[in-house]
Design an enzyme around this catalytic site. Sequence first.
Site, short mmCIF file in Angstrom:
data_model
loop_
_atom_site.label_atom_id
_atom_site.label_comp_id
_atom_site.label_asym_id
_atom_site.label_seq_id
_atom_site.Cartn_x
_atom_site.Cartn_y
_atom_site.Cartn_z
N LYS A 263 -3.63 6.79 -5.65
CA LYS A 263 -4.60 6.11 -4.76
C LYS A 263 -5.81 7.01 -4.77
CE LYS A 263 -1.35 3.61 -1.96
NZ LYS A 263 -1.69 1.90 -2.59
N ARG A 338 8.40 -2.72 -3.98
CA ARG A 338 9.34 -4.06 -4.55
C ARG A 338 10.28 -3.24 -5.45
NH1 ARG A 338 4.38 -6.41 -8.07
NH2 ARG A 338 3.48 -5.48 -6.04
N1 BES Z 1 1.64 0.45 0.32
C1 BES Z 1 0.89 -0.54 -0.58
C2 BES Z 1 0.41 -1.74 -0.06
C3 BES Z 1 -0.53 -1.74 1.07
C4 BES Z 1 -1.90 -1.73 0.76
C5 BES Z 1 -0.22 -1.64 2.46
C6 BES Z 1 -2.79 -1.15 1.82
C7 BES Z 1 -1.13 -1.59 3.60
C8 BES Z 1 -2.30 -1.57 3.28
C9 BES Z 1 1.65 -0.96 -1.89
O1 BES Z 1 2.91 -0.04 -2.45
C10 BES Z 1 0.98 -0.86 -2.91
O2 BES Z 1 0.41 0.25 -3.39
N2 BES Z 1 0.56 -2.12 -3.71
C11 BES Z 1 -0.33 -2.11 -4.67
C12 BES Z 1 0.09 -3.14 -5.60
C13 BES Z 1 -0.26 -3.18 -7.17
C14 BES Z 1 -0.27 -1.87 -7.65
C15 BES Z 1 0.28 -4.16 -7.94
C16 BES Z 1 -1.65 -2.63 -4.04
O3 BES Z 1 -1.59 -3.47 -3.34
O4 BES Z 1 -2.80 -2.40 -4.61
MN MN Z 2 2.19 1.63 -3.59
#
Ligand code: BES
Ligand code: MN
Length: 487
Positions: A263, A338
């Site tokens: 990230k 997931r």
């Molecule tokens: N934990 C994150 C989702 C999240 C984002 C929770 C902001 C709370 C606040 C999750 O694991 C994630 O990183 N999801 C990605 C999925 C994508 C790579 C398909 C996302 O939402 O960007």
């Molecule tokens: Mn994630």
Amino acid sequence: MGISVTLSRTADASTSAVGIPIASDGPLSSDLRLSRKDLSALGFEAKSGQTLVLPSTAGSKQVRILVGIGDVKSVTPSTLRSAAASLARAASGHASLSTALVSAGRGDKKANAQAVVEGLLLATHRYVNLKNDKSSKSKLSNVVLVATDSARATIEAGVARGHATAEAVCRARDFANTPPGHLTARMFADQAVDIAKASGLRVQVYNRDQLEAMGCGGMIGVNKGSVEPPRMVKLTYTPRNAKGKVVLVGKGVMYDSGGISLKPSDPSHAAMKMDMSGAAAVLCAMASLRDLKVRTSVVGYLMCTDNMPSGSALRMGDVITMRNGKTVEIHNTDAEGRLILADGLSLAVESKPDAIVDIATLTGACMAALGKKMAGVLGNNQSWVDQVKSSSDRTDELVWQLPLHKDYRKLLDSNVADMRNIGGPLAGTITAALFLNEFVADVPWAHLDIAGPMDTDGDDGWLNRGATAFGTRLLIDVVENFRKPRK
Ligand code: BES
Ligand code: MN
Ligand code: ZN
């Protein structure tokens, strides 16, 4: 808990503040010695949750805090929960408060009392464990609920329930607010064991080798980049004469760095310590079931690991094999939730429950679609999703259903494996749910995506800055009011 709540049949003059519920219509009590005109001149329209602090009158030492409840005919437990929260905030400089708020609602006295206690306790909760200066804590420590009617036992029962549900939420908030260095998967599992033992739950903890032997490829894969080992915690609540069995699965990513799909380093990612909010909600909800005398069997799986980049981390293109035998090609290591939920859902299906709920901070897309005030809900069985929605209405933890549109399944197609772990830039919440759908077989299942409401920037009603523990009360309500869904 910070606040002790007692009941009284008569007005209590010993508290330093008195909270006076005011409806936006109907006559005002003559004791108030103020007219509607006076109140509106002070900017107080008695809108739901509005407060006005008035100096004490001659002959009394009590500060009066007016709290609006809106139109008297539309007062629900949710109105009272919010009003109680506003009142607690306005009274946070007082050690003691009395109020007749419970009787301001017309309906079910037990539900009203529960909601009032929830509002009081949730609005005054603060995570101060790591602060030397704990002065941001509310001073309110003693609340007297004045209820002159005969429903004392009913109200008492509601108060006890409110204590139990609010305690569950405050505990879950504390877990989610805890920084990742202070709460690894091992530490969380250790604390889960203590909580489970104290609340009559059976608890089993699975370590890395056990997870590997069980074929939990999602857990092992996500954990691969980390120096901290994973933990899966299985909690079991077995009441006498259970009327059904529900499995709850919680995402417990202790810290989500994204893995090698790292990230960006913007400050919002400090919030990724809360990526275990689902697991915390499951644990703390389950810890309250015995006190609430819930008559449904409940099994909880907390899927705990962090998601870290390193030389041993999952790579793009790697293929992992999940607990149910399906293979997954990794296209983004940040879509890790997931992967661990998949193993939890597979185990859930094996235990042949009547229904499953999973709860997870799963997709930024859900937050983009629905904002920070509500979770997404998706599922494979409308009558089960409807039960979750009813619980949402009662608990005021808002959800909005998104479609599990089967046509989008092809977005997850992989050239080499049964599926990929991401579905592309569009409909991210739906494709994530379609991924999970591959692991629930035909068991009625509802998925809560709580990425939006997992935290809040400011104090607002019964929510406080930081982790919200969204879904904790909703899960309690779901299992408490469980009916076997129609297939
Ligand atoms: N934990 C994150 C989702 C999240 C984002 C929770 C902001 C709370 C606040 C999750 O694991 C994630 O990183 N999801 C990605 C999925 C994508 C790579 C398909 C996302 O939402 O960007
Ligand atoms: Mn994630
Ligand atoms: Zn995550």
